[in-house]
Scaffold this active site. Structure first.
Site, short mmCIF file in Angstrom:
data_model
loop_
_atom_site.label_atom_id
_atom_site.label_comp_id
_atom_site.label_asym_id
_atom_site.label_seq_id
_atom_site.Cartn_x
_atom_site.Cartn_y
_atom_site.Cartn_z
N HIS A 63 51.36 -39.13 3.94
CA HIS A 63 52.46 -39.61 3.10
C HIS A 63 52.53 -38.81 1.82
O HIS A 63 51.57 -38.14 1.42
CB HIS A 63 52.33 -41.12 2.81
N CYS A 64 53.71 -38.86 1.19
CA CYS A 64 53.93 -38.21 -0.10
C CYS A 64 54.65 -39.22 -0.99
O CYS A 64 54.45 -40.42 -0.84
CB CYS A 64 54.72 -36.91 0.08
N GLN A 65 55.47 -38.76 -1.91
CA GLN A 65 56.16 -39.66 -2.83
C GLN A 65 57.32 -40.39 -2.14
O GLN A 65 57.43 -41.60 -2.22
CB GLN A 65 56.69 -38.88 -4.04
N ILE A 93 55.15 -43.25 -0.68
CA ILE A 93 54.62 -44.35 -1.50
C ILE A 93 55.76 -45.17 -2.12
O ILE A 93 55.60 -46.36 -2.37
CB ILE A 93 53.63 -43.83 -2.57
#
Length: 175
Positions: A63-65, A93
Site C-alpha cells: 500500500h501507499c498513500q 492508507i
C-alpha cells in the site's frame, strides 16, 4: 501480470490471517502515520533492487498513500516479492482511514516534504499576487518564479525547494 486488488477491510482480514502488509511510502511518511504492523519498505529501495523478504509464502499486500504508487509500480512490486503472491490495497492508507480503521500517528514527525513544498509554494504565490496588486506589479514575478520552479521540478524530477526544505532542522527524522 497484474496483481489483485483488495479493499482495506479485506486487507485487514488477510493481515489477521497472516498476510504481510508493506508500506511503500517514504520513510518520513511512514513515521508520521502508518497502519499497525505494516513494514516500511520505501519504493525507492525496491526500485534500487531491494527484495521483500520474510513473508514465508504468505501473501504480501502493498500500500501507499492513495493507491497511485502501488498501481503505477505493480510490476516492480511483483518482482520484489517473487515468488510470493502480491495484492495491492485499493486507495492506500487514505482508504484505510476512510473505513475508520486504526493507524499509528506521530505528529512530532515532520510533514512529508512534498506537502511542505506545496505549502511554501502556495504561500509564496499568494504573497506575490497580493504584493503585486498592492505595492508594485513587478512583485508578480515572485509568483512567476515559483511557478517556473514547479514546472522545472515536474519536468526534471528535481525540486530545489524540496532539497532545501529537507535540510531544515524540523525535517530531521526522529525515531
Amino acid at each position: 501480470m497484474t496483481p489483485g486488488s483488495v479493499s482495506p477491510r479485506e486487507a485487514k482480514k488477510l493481515i489477521e490471517q497472516g498476510a504481510v502488509l508493506i508500506d511503500i511510502r517514504d520513510r518520513a511518511e511512514y513515521l508520521r502515520e502508518h497502519i499497525p504492523n505494516a513494514r516500511s519498505v520505501p519504493f525507492a529501495d525496491i526500485a534500487a533492487g531491494k527484495t521483500v523478504e520474510g513473508a514465508e509464502q504468505r501473501p504480501i499486500i502493498f500500500h501507499c498513500q492513495a493507491g497511485m504508487r502501488t498501481t503505477q509500480n505493480a510490476d516492480a512490486l511483483i518482482k520484489a516479492a517473487s515468488p510470493t503472491s502480491v495484492l495491492l490495497m485499493a486507495g492506500g492508507i487514505n482508504a484505510w482511514k476512510s473505513d475508520s480503521l486504526p493507524t499509528i500517528e506521530d505528529k512530532k514527525q515532520p510533514l512529508p516534504i512534498m506537502r511542505q513544498v506545496q505549502i511554501v509554494a502556495g504561500t509564496l504565490v499568494l504573497i506575490g499576487v497580493a504584493l503585486g496588486y498592492t505595492i508594485d506589479s513587478k512583485l508578480f514575478m515572485l509568483s512567476g518564479f515559483v511557478g517556473a520552479g514547479l514546472l522545472f521540478a515536474g519536468i526534471s524530477g528535481w525540486c530545489g525547494m524540496a532539497s532545501l526544505l529537507s535540510k531544515m532542522p524540523w525535517n530531521r527524522l526522529r525515531k
